[in-house]
Scaffold this motif. Structure first.
Motif, mmCIF file in Angstrom:
data_model
loop_
_atom_site.group_PDB
_atom_site.id
_atom_site.type_symbol
_atom_site.label_atom_id
_atom_site.label_comp_id
_atom_site.label_asym_id
_atom_site.label_seq_id
_atom_site.Cartn_x
_atom_site.Cartn_y
_atom_site.Cartn_z
ATOM 1 N N GLU A 203 -75.933 1.704 -14.282
ATOM 2 C CA GLU A 203 -75.146 2.138 -15.440
ATOM 3 C C GLU A 203 -73.745 2.584 -15.019
ATOM 4 O O GLU A 203 -72.752 2.287 -15.703
ATOM 5 N N SER A 204 -73.639 3.286 -13.891
ATOM 6 C CA SER A 204 -72.323 3.739 -13.433
ATOM 7 C C SER A 204 -71.438 2.560 -13.052
ATOM 8 O O SER A 204 -70.235 2.543 -13.352
ATOM 9 N N GLU A 206 -71.631 -0.466 -14.287
ATOM 10 C CA GLU A 206 -71.246 -1.131 -15.537
ATOM 11 C C GLU A 206 -70.204 -0.318 -16.297
ATOM 12 O O GLU A 206 -69.242 -0.871 -16.842
ATOM 13 N N ASP A 207 -70.396 0.999 -16.337
ATOM 14 C CA ASP A 207 -69.464 1.860 -17.089
ATOM 15 C C ASP A 207 -68.078 1.868 -16.456
ATOM 16 O O ASP A 207 -67.056 1.856 -17.163
ATOM 17 N N GLU A 210 -66.463 -1.446 -17.358
ATOM 18 C CA GLU A 210 -66.062 -1.504 -18.756
ATOM 19 C C GLU A 210 -64.841 -0.621 -19.016
ATOM 20 O O GLU A 210 -63.931 -1.003 -19.770
ATOM 21 N N PRO A 330 -65.881 4.126 -22.379
ATOM 22 C CA PRO A 330 -67.149 3.655 -22.951
ATOM 23 C C PRO A 330 -68.002 4.796 -23.479
ATOM 24 O O PRO A 330 -68.044 5.893 -22.908
ATOM 25 N N GLU A 331 -68.715 4.522 -24.564
ATOM 26 C CA GLU A 331 -69.510 5.549 -25.222
ATOM 27 C C GLU A 331 -70.566 6.132 -24.292
ATOM 28 O O GLU A 331 -70.849 7.332 -24.338
ATOM 29 N N ARG A 332 -71.155 5.298 -23.435
ATOM 30 C CA ARG A 332 -72.214 5.808 -22.565
ATOM 31 C C ARG A 332 -71.695 6.852 -21.580
ATOM 32 O O ARG A 332 -72.417 7.782 -21.201
ATOM 33 N N ILE A 333 -70.429 6.740 -21.182
ATOM 34 C CA ILE A 333 -69.847 7.762 -20.309
ATOM 35 C C ILE A 333 -69.806 9.108 -21.014
ATOM 36 O O ILE A 333 -69.980 10.168 -20.387
ATOM 37 N N THR A 335 -71.942 10.167 -23.299
ATOM 38 C CA THR A 335 -73.259 10.664 -23.717
ATOM 39 C C THR A 335 -74.230 10.893 -22.562
ATOM 40 O O THR A 335 -75.174 11.675 -22.702
ATOM 41 N N LYS A 336 -74.028 10.251 -21.429
ATOM 42 C CA LYS A 336 -74.994 10.412 -20.336
ATOM 43 C C LYS A 336 -74.782 11.734 -19.614
ATOM 44 O O LYS A 336 -73.686 12.322 -19.646
#
Length: 429
Positions: A203-204, A206-207, A210, A330-333, A335-336
């Motif tokens: 995930e890191s 990919e984030d 992105e 990115p949104e995941r950054i 929220t994680k």
């Protein structure tokens, strides 16, 4: 006090038949100088300033100016410097008040501007101000972003760096630092490097990719596992069979800094550090590792404010920003769970209290200089407050070796808050 003693009170300056009172900067913060100028025959107050930005300071300036106008009955022109110098950011926001305390002109924050305001005598010999341009100052989180953007831009440009390099980890701090850098300098002057280890999540990776794509910056990937293996082999004879601990974690952080400094040297770029004030406060950073750099744009920004700034930037293109509009983080950054990813399944909250709690306690300790008992009276757990106090006190030696960064609070490390490193008294904890 040991080097200087106060000089005589100033008198007005005669300019083309008009007696101008010129209180300098903090002369306006108390009544004595302006009252003396008015009693000496000043007709207009002009206040030249080199007043640096702090959160909430613009309102304080205006309130003080209103007080001086009320006391003297004279129109006042507040003229402030614009630009960054090391940790300080002079935010401009010059303004004019008439003799009735009405705002007649307001210049922008964080950018240079020229305005002409006409004054004419009335029938009683006083001065009447015509309306000049008025730009409403930014509100909420926006002026913080503006200070960070201008501070980084001027530090890089005035020191003649070609651009900056930073480690883009896929976390919130490096993502926001990259966004501010792009807004300050343009994407072509920002070079990002992802340095995965065996503990770096997919995930890191990919984030980070992105985020670089959204910002339009160059991203190189350089794995640090070969460096980790080499250091393990180098140190094995000395370490024998001792179990792994923070030593090996810090080697990862320092391997990344060696890599980033190689990019800095090879491409003549300034290394931008990405740690925040929460981490700097409690020492949750590696000396000669992620603390290394030429400048840190988030040095005085608490972690909770980092999140607020990131959300704001995804919704707003800042004034004067050179980056793209729209979402850049990115949104995941957002929220994680934040993690240094120096060992399996690691999160920041394995070591620290939740950031909402940590930042509230730190603000009490640093900005408000409250005692432990006073902070506990606000509803915080005594053991948590005492633990944070010990971490804050114990990390002073790290902060002394940190790079400069933009000041946005009343008590920035390095300039405003400096405690002895060597102090046998540690309190009754």
């Amino acid at each position: 006090v040991r080097l200087f003693k106060p000089g005589p009170m100033p008198g007005p300056v005669n300019f083309r038949g008009v007696r101008l009172g010129i209180p300098i900067c903090e002369d306006m913060w108390g009544p004595e100088v302006c009252e003396c100028l008015a009693e000496s025959g000043a007709e207009i107050l002009i206040v030249p300033n080199g007043s640096p930005y702090e959160m909430g300071k613009a309102d304080v300036r205006l309130q003080l100016a209103v007080a001086r106008v009320t006391e003297t009955g004279l129109p006042l022109m507040y003229v402030n410097q614009v630009g960054g110098q090391d940790e300080l950011v002079f935010d401009g926001a010059s303004f004019v008040l008439d003799a009735g305390c009405n705002l007649r002109a307001q210049l922008p924050m964080f950018r240079e501007a020229l305005a002409v305001v006409d004054l004419s005598r009335d029938a009683e010999g006083g001065w009447v101000c015509d309306d000049g341009p008025r730009e409403a100052p930014p509100e909420g989180i926006e002026p913080i972003y503006g200070a960070l953007q201008l501070g980084l831009r001027d530090y890089v440009n005035k020191n003649r760096f070609k651009g900056i390099v930073l480690g883009l980890s896929g976390g919130i701090d490096s993502a926001l630092s990259a966004a501010i850098a792009v807004d300050a300098l343009g994407a072509e002057r920002v070079h990002c490097v992802m340095m995965p280890s065996p503990y770096t999540s997919r995930e890191s990776l990919e984030d980070a990719g992105e985020c670089a794509r959204l910002l339009g910056v160059r991203l190189d990937t350089v794995g640090i596992e070969p460096a980790m293996t080499a250091f393990d082999a180098m140190l094995k004879p000395a370490f024998d069979d001792l179990p792994p601990d923070t030593t090996e974690e810090n080697i990862q952080a320092r391997s990344r800094m060696i890599t980033l400094m190689a990019f800095s040297n090879k491409f003549a770029l300034m290394l931008l550090s990405t740690g925040n004030k929460s981490e700097m406060s409690v020492g949750y950073a590696t000396l000669y590792g992620d603390m290394a750099g030429g400048f840190n744009v988030l040095k005085d920004v608490y972690k909770t404010t980092v999140y607020r700034l990131a959300h704001w930037r995804n919704q707003t293109l800042p004034r004067g920003g050179l980056g793209p509009p729209g979402r850049v983080i990115p949104e995941r950054i957002l929220t994680k769970a934040p993690s240094a990813e120096l060992k399996p399944h690691q999160t920041d909250q394995d070591t620290l209290p939740p950031y909402e709690t940590l930042d509230a306690i730190l603000e009490c300790l640093i900005e408000d200089e409250m005692s432990i008992d006073e902070i506990v009276a606000r509803g915080h757990d005594h053991d948590t407050v005492a633990r944070v106090w010990r971490m804050l006190d114990g990390a002073e030696y790290k902060r002394r070796q940190a790079c400069p960064g933009v000041k946005i609070t009343r008590r920035a490390f390095g300039r405003d808050r400096r405690y002895p490193i060597t102090n046998a008294f540690k309190g009754p904890l």
